[in-house]
Each structure stands twice: as structure tokens, then as C-alpha cells.
Scaffold this motif. Structure first.
Motif, short mmCIF file in Angstrom:
data_model
loop_
_atom_site.label_atom_id
_atom_site.label_comp_id
_atom_site.label_asym_id
_atom_site.label_seq_id
_atom_site.Cartn_x
_atom_site.Cartn_y
_atom_site.Cartn_z
N ILE B 167 24.53 -6.00 -6.20
CA ILE B 167 25.52 -5.22 -5.18
C ILE B 167 24.80 -5.28 -4.05
O ILE B 167 25.32 -5.08 -3.15
CB ILE B 167 25.50 -3.70 -6.05
CG1 ILE B 167 26.27 -3.83 -7.31
CG2 ILE B 167 26.15 -2.92 -5.17
CD1 ILE B 167 26.21 -2.47 -8.27
N GLN B 168 23.59 -4.89 -3.93
CA GLN B 168 22.77 -4.97 -2.58
C GLN B 168 22.81 -6.23 -1.84
O GLN B 168 23.04 -6.18 -0.50
CB GLN B 168 21.44 -4.58 -2.86
CG GLN B 168 20.69 -4.27 -1.54
CD GLN B 168 21.07 -3.15 -0.92
OE1 GLN B 168 21.46 -2.11 -1.45
NE2 GLN B 168 21.28 -3.20 0.50
N SER B 169 23.07 -7.39 -2.47
CA SER B 169 23.13 -8.62 -1.62
C SER B 169 24.58 -9.01 -1.21
O SER B 169 24.67 -9.74 -0.67
CB SER B 169 22.24 -9.76 -2.38
OG SER B 169 22.91 -9.97 -3.75
N CYS B 170 25.46 -8.28 -1.96
CA CYS B 170 26.83 -8.75 -1.62
C CYS B 170 27.27 -8.15 -0.61
O CYS B 170 26.88 -7.15 -0.16
CB CYS B 170 27.77 -8.57 -2.95
SG CYS B 170 28.57 -6.97 -2.99
N PRO B 171 28.32 -8.85 0.20
CA PRO B 171 28.75 -8.39 1.48
C PRO B 171 29.16 -6.89 1.36
O PRO B 171 30.05 -6.54 0.40
CB PRO B 171 29.86 -9.37 1.87
CG PRO B 171 29.73 -10.58 1.16
CD PRO B 171 29.07 -10.21 -0.09
N SER B 172 28.96 -6.14 2.40
CA SER B 172 29.32 -4.47 2.04
C SER B 172 30.82 -4.29 1.80
O SER B 172 30.84 -3.33 0.82
CB SER B 172 28.82 -3.73 3.25
OG SER B 172 29.59 -4.27 4.22
N ARG B 173 31.49 -4.86 2.27
CA ARG B 173 32.91 -4.61 2.35
C ARG B 173 33.44 -4.88 0.84
O ARG B 173 34.58 -4.31 0.28
CB ARG B 173 33.64 -5.28 3.29
CG ARG B 173 35.13 -4.19 3.55
CD ARG B 173 35.99 -5.14 4.36
NE ARG B 173 37.47 -4.94 3.98
CZ ARG B 173 38.50 -5.49 4.46
NH1 ARG B 173 38.22 -6.45 5.43
NH2 ARG B 173 39.71 -5.40 3.88
N VAL B 175 31.60 -4.47 -2.07
CA VAL B 175 31.16 -4.03 -3.11
C VAL B 175 31.74 -3.49 -4.29
O VAL B 175 31.65 -3.68 -5.48
CB VAL B 175 30.17 -2.85 -2.82
CG1 VAL B 175 29.46 -1.95 -3.64
CG2 VAL B 175 29.05 -3.46 -1.90
N GLU B 176 32.94 -2.60 -3.95
CA GLU B 176 34.00 -2.12 -4.81
C GLU B 176 34.59 -3.28 -5.75
O GLU B 176 34.75 -3.07 -6.99
CB GLU B 176 34.84 -1.38 -4.27
CG GLU B 176 34.88 -0.21 -3.64
CD GLU B 176 35.58 0.80 -2.98
OE1 GLU B 176 36.35 1.41 -3.88
OE2 GLU B 176 35.94 0.66 -1.79
N LEU B 179 31.91 -4.55 -8.32
CA LEU B 179 31.75 -3.27 -9.21
C LEU B 179 33.06 -3.43 -10.03
O LEU B 179 32.74 -3.33 -11.33
CB LEU B 179 31.81 -2.32 -8.81
CG LEU B 179 30.45 -1.71 -7.93
CD1 LEU B 179 30.59 -0.40 -7.46
CD2 LEU B 179 29.34 -1.46 -9.26
N HIS B 180 33.99 -3.66 -9.44
CA HIS B 180 35.62 -3.91 -10.55
C HIS B 180 35.21 -4.81 -11.47
O HIS B 180 35.61 -4.87 -12.70
CB HIS B 180 36.61 -4.07 -9.67
CG HIS B 180 37.93 -4.14 -10.29
ND1 HIS B 180 38.29 -3.15 -11.31
CD2 HIS B 180 38.82 -4.78 -10.04
CE1 HIS B 180 39.38 -3.49 -11.74
NE2 HIS B 180 39.86 -4.35 -10.98
N SER B 183 32.64 -4.30 -14.28
CA SER B 183 32.96 -3.21 -14.94
C SER B 183 33.94 -3.79 -16.10
O SER B 183 33.95 -3.54 -17.32
CB SER B 183 33.88 -2.07 -14.34
OG SER B 183 34.59 -1.58 -14.95
N ALA B 327 44.08 -9.17 -9.24
CA ALA B 327 44.59 -7.87 -8.69
C ALA B 327 43.88 -7.88 -7.21
O ALA B 327 44.58 -7.20 -6.42
CB ALA B 327 43.60 -7.08 -9.43
N TRP B 328 43.05 -8.53 -6.85
CA TRP B 328 42.41 -8.52 -5.54
C TRP B 328 43.27 -9.11 -4.76
O TRP B 328 43.74 -8.44 -3.62
CB TRP B 328 41.01 -9.23 -5.45
CG TRP B 328 40.14 -9.10 -4.32
CD1 TRP B 328 40.33 -8.27 -3.24
CD2 TRP B 328 38.89 -9.82 -4.06
NE1 TRP B 328 39.63 -8.69 -2.29
CE2 TRP B 328 38.57 -9.41 -2.78
CE3 TRP B 328 38.34 -10.53 -4.59
CZ2 TRP B 328 37.44 -9.99 -2.06
CZ3 TRP B 328 37.15 -11.39 -4.03
CH2 TRP B 328 36.72 -10.76 -2.73
#
Lengths: 165, 349
Positions: B167-173, B175-176, B179-180, B183, B327-328
Motif C-alpha cells: 500500500i505504501q509503495s503504490c501511487p497515492s491516488r 490506494v483505495e 485495497l479494493h 479485499s 468496476a474501476w
């Protein structure tokens, strides 16, 4: 001796995280072990100054809780220019609507300084509601109270501006 | 890109097997570690405690299991000539029955089974000379037995930290979105894998008790075989019914005894379907039976038994990945209007 054993067997980072979560209004009714379960369900990330957490129009899927640093919430005005609407301070949270509905974000969030953020992802809350109903219900109740308070505030603001007009 | 990765995986899959098995074990055991972690215990301490408990339990069980296995082996050794005689009688009866209407078949097929104790002992001695090569063949299995727990130990200790690093290394925008994806994979894969373990354990225990109640020899071996086979869905009951049924038919000399064992495994399969599956599969992967079949065929063809084991988990990951990407894409391209609650009628009160 007891101190050494405690340090060897127990995780001080979790205690610190639980202490922070306990201080938040959203989780104030949770017991110590429940806070442990919640802390385990949260993801965390550090954002550097200027990094985008999410953009207006993105589909929201997580609640953000700011542990340290500062995050600016901004919104595009009619001319398309970004306008800062609210600075989030440590202990504050934002993006909570994503826990209730997966709709486009109504504002953008950008780290104003190096910030450490916890993320409660929607499906984790669903899992909490299923596996630990007391934790899930407590969070949802406080979330509902918060939204109700905000609705009253905006209601009062609309009534005030109508009266002034 | 995907094709290159696939080709690299295919070329290196022998090396990757211990890592894949280690990942699977660490992933399956994670809720157990988390149970203690949320109560404040350090992850490292919990994993070391878990390994110690497993080693102690394995040593204790190995003693009992070894005794039962040795007893069953001795029993098999004693009964083998009897079974061969039975088989011989059965074949001779079949030969007599078939030779009358079909004399050609009776002449061409070798029907007799010879059991000569001296000849068998000589053959056994010859086999003993090949023992070193058999032992060398066991080395890869032993290395897997040592390597897999070693790898899974480190993966268990690392646990959610590796997801945190991702999560820390993926581009900030994004992250969701990441995580999706995590999950979605976790929801379908985790429940599927843990469900498999529960089903395998349930089939092993119930079939062992059932076979003991029916008085079938080699109950432990058949139950273990059936339980292990159940990692490939639907196979456990079939293997158990087939092997157990044949064993019972030979042992008691009647088809009815074999049918009783078949009925036992049908009962176990139905109990699994109606009692366990609704609970286990509630949040698990939902794949069409034809997709199940297709993934097994592809997995088996490409990677053999390991391919069968990992076929469905791989399908889970691919399904979650395509679902999240779609979905994205659809939300980014505004192809779908998100569902929203119609709040236009009742005013706020």
C-alpha cells in the motif's frame, strides 16, 4: 521482570494505536479488545506533502483517519479552480460517506504536510458488522450521529441564508 | 506482459511450488495468528507459539498414528495372500461365466493371478536392492516438508506488514483501488481455502469413524486418502467410496459390504453439501461449475496435481482482478451510474 516480559510478549505499537483510536469520537464506546480488532482491520499509509489521497469525482471506498500531519480538503468551484474548504487536523477523519455509499467523492484530499493516515475500508466494516456486530454497530451509530449533526448544521445554514434573503 | 509472466511462471513452477504452498499455509493460518495479535501479543511470539504447539501435537499424534499405521500395515501383510486368493477366485468365476458365451475372450485374456510366497520373497529382495533410488526419490518430498514450514514461518511473521508495504509503495491516488482488489481476493480466496481445510478434516474424521463402525480394514489409510483427495473438490468422496468399497467387498466377500461403504461416502458427501457448504461457501467464491471444470482441466494439464490444487484459487484471483478492473474502468469512464438512495420525497425531520 514483569516489564521485560511485557515488552517481549506484547506489542507496544498496537497499544499506541489503540490509545489513538480510543481518543476518537467514532470509536469511543469500544472496549480494549474491540479496539484491538478494529486496529487490526485498519490499513495505514504515510503520505508526503502534496500527495493526493483522492480526487473529487473518484468512487469512494474508504474512511480516512488522520493520525498525524495535515490534510487539505478542496473542491472545484464553478470556474474549475480548486478551493480549499477544510483543513483536517490530527484526530480528524474524512471520506466517511464512502462507508455508507459508493458514490463519487465530493471533494479532493491532498496532504498539506507529511501525514500518517489510517484507512477503514468499506468491506472491512462489513466484515466487522458480520463478525463483531457490537463494534460495527457502535461505529455505525456514531457515524449516523455525526451525519445527523452535519445535516442539522447545513439545515440551519440554509434556513439562515433564506431568512437573510 | 501477462504472457511473459505466465511463461516465466510455467518455466519456474518447480521452484515456486514451496513458495506457493508456504503462502497458502501462512494465509490459511493467518486468522489463528490474528486472534492472539488483536489481544495484544506480538506476532512473532504468536507464530513461535503456534509452531511449538504444532510440533508437540505432531510428535504426540505421530506416535499414535505410527502405531495405527504399523498395525494396519501388519494386517495388510497378513491379509494380502487372502485377498489375492479372493481375487483369483473372483477372476476364475468371471472367466467361467464369460468363457461360455464368449470363448475368444476367455482364451485371449490372462485370467489367473499367481501368488507364490517364495517367488514374492525373491522379488522383494530384488526390490530392496533398488531402495537407495527409492530413497533418493523421497528427497524432494522431504525437502518440501522442511522448506514449506520454513517459508510459511517467515510469511506468517511478516503477515499484514507485506500488504502495508504494498500500500505504501503504490501511487497515492490508487490506494483505495488496491485495497479494493486485496479485499475482493481475500473475501473469495480466504473463505475458499479455509473451507477446504474444514471439509478435508471433516471428511477424514467422519469417514474414519464410519469405516471403523463398518469394520473395514485400513480405515485410517482410506480416510486419509479420502480427506487428502477432497482438496480437489468432489474427489474426496469418490476416492473414498471407490477404494473403501473395493476394500470392503474383498474383505467381506460380498458386494453388499462394498455398497455399505459407498452409501457411507454418499452420506458424507450429502452432509458436506447441505451442512458444511452453506456455512463455508456463504462468502466464498461463486464460480460456474463449467468454469470449475475448465480451471481443473487447465491446471491439471499444465502443472499436474499441484495445478489441480491451485486451479480454483488462481481462478478466484483472476475473477477478483477482472471484477475490480472492470468496476474501476466503468467508474472512471462513467459507464455506470452508481446506486444512490432516493431521498427526494421525505423532508429531513
Amino acid at each position: 521482570m514483569l516489564k521485560v516480559l511485557t515488552r517481549v510478549f506484547f506489542d507496544p505499537a498496537l497499544q499506541k494505536k489503540k490509545g489513538f483510536l480510543r481518543s476518537l469520537l467514532l470509536f469511543k464506546d469500544l472496549k480494549d479488545q474491540e479496539l484491538g480488532v478494529l486496529a487490526h482491520a485498519l490499513h495505514s499509509r504515510t503520505y508526503h506533502m502534496g500527495e493526493t489521497l483522492f480526487m473529487e469525482g473518484d468512487i469512494g471506498r474508504a474512511l480516512f483517519i488522520l493520525e498525524s500531519g495535515k490534510v487539505d480538503l478542496s473542491r472545484r468551484d464553478g470556474s474549475g479552480k480548486e478551493r480549499r474548504i477544510y483543513p483536517v487536523e490530527p484526530g480528524g477523519f474524512f471520506g466517511e460517506m464512502a462507508l455508507l455509499e459508493q458514490l463519487p467523492r465530493t471533494a479532493s484530499a491532498i496532504a498539506a504536510e507529511r501525514s500518517h493516515v489510517y484507512l477503514l475500508y468499506r468491506s472491512k466494516l462489513d466484515a466487522l458488522l458480520h463478525d463483531h456486530p457490537r463494534i460495527g454497530a457502535s461505529i455505525m451509530r456514531h457515524l449516523a450521529e455525526l451525519l445527523s449533526a452535519r445535516l442539522r448544521q447545513s439545515d440551519a445554514a440554509v434556513s439562515g441564508s433564506l431568512e437573510r434573503a | 506482459m501477462a504472457a511473459t509472466l505466465g511463461a516465466a511462471f510455467y518455466a519456474l513452477y518447480h521452484v515456486l511450488i514451496p513458495f506457493l504452498l508456504g503462502c497458502a499455509i501462512a494465509y490459511i493460518a493467518n486468522p489463528m495468528v490474528s486472534y492472539f495479535e488483536v489481544r495484544g501479543l506480538r506476532r512473532e511470539v504468536t507464530v513461535i507459539g503456534l509452531y511449538t504447539a504444532i510440533i508437540v501435537a505432531a510428535v504426540m499424534l505421530a506416535g499414535t498414528g505410527f502405531d495405527i499405521a504399523m498395525a494396519e500395515l501388519a494386517e495388510l501383510q497378513a491379509d494380502l495372500p487372502y485377498y489375492v486368493e479372493k481375487l483369483k477366485g473372483l477372476r476364475q468365476a468371471l472367466h467361467a461365466r464369460i468363457s461360455q458365451p464368449l470363448p475368444v475372450l476367455g482364451r485371449t485374456v490372462q485370467w489367473d493371478v499367481h501368488w507364490d510366497a517364495k517367488l514374492s520373497a525373491a522379488s522383494l529382495l530384488e526390490r530392496v536392492q533398488d531402495l537407495p533410488s527409492y530413497l533418493l526419490g523421497v528427497v524432494p518430498i522431504l525437502s518440501l516438508l522442511l522448506l514449506v514450514p520454513f517459508i510459511s514461518f517467515f510469511l506468517m511473521v511478516d503477515g499484514p506488514r507485506s500488504i502495508g508495504r504494498m500500500i505504501q509503495s503504490c501511487p497515492s491516488r490508487y490506494v483505495e483501488q488496491v485495497l479494493h482488489l486485496i479485499s475482493e481476493i481475500d473475501t473469495s480466496l480466504g473463505n475458499y481455502l479455509r473451507g477446504l481445510i474444514v471439509i478435508a478434516a471433516a471428511i477424514t474424521v467422519t469417514s474414519f469413524i464410519g469405516l471403523l463402525a463398518l469394520g473395514v480394514d485400513q480405515a485410517l489409510a482410506i480416510a486419509l486418502l479420502s480427506g487428502l483427495s477432497s482438496f480437489v473438490p468432489y474427489l474426496g468422496a469418490i476416492v473414498g467410496a471407490l477404494v473403501g468399497g473395493l476394500m470392503a467387498a474383498f474383505q467381506f466377500g460380498t458386494a453388499a459390504a462394498g455398497l455399505k461403504v459407498v452409501a457411507l461416502f454418499i452420506g458424507i458427501r450429502l452432509a458436506d453439501e447441505f451442512l458444511l457448504q452453506p456455512y463455508i461457501a456463504r462468502h466464498s467464491v461463486h464460480l460456474h461449475p463449467l468454469v470449475f471444470l475448465f480451471t481443473f482441466m487447465v491446471g491439471g494439464e499444465m502443472f499436474g496435481f499441484i495445478g489441480l490444487l491451485f486451479a480454483v484459487p488462481a481462478a478466484c484471483v483472476i475473477k477478483a482482478l477482472t471484477g475490480v478492473l472492470w468496476a474501476w474502468y466503468s467508474s472512471e469512464a462513467r459507464l455506470q451510474v452508481p446506486d444512490s438512495f432516493d431521498a427526494s420525497v421525505v423532508p429531513y425531520t
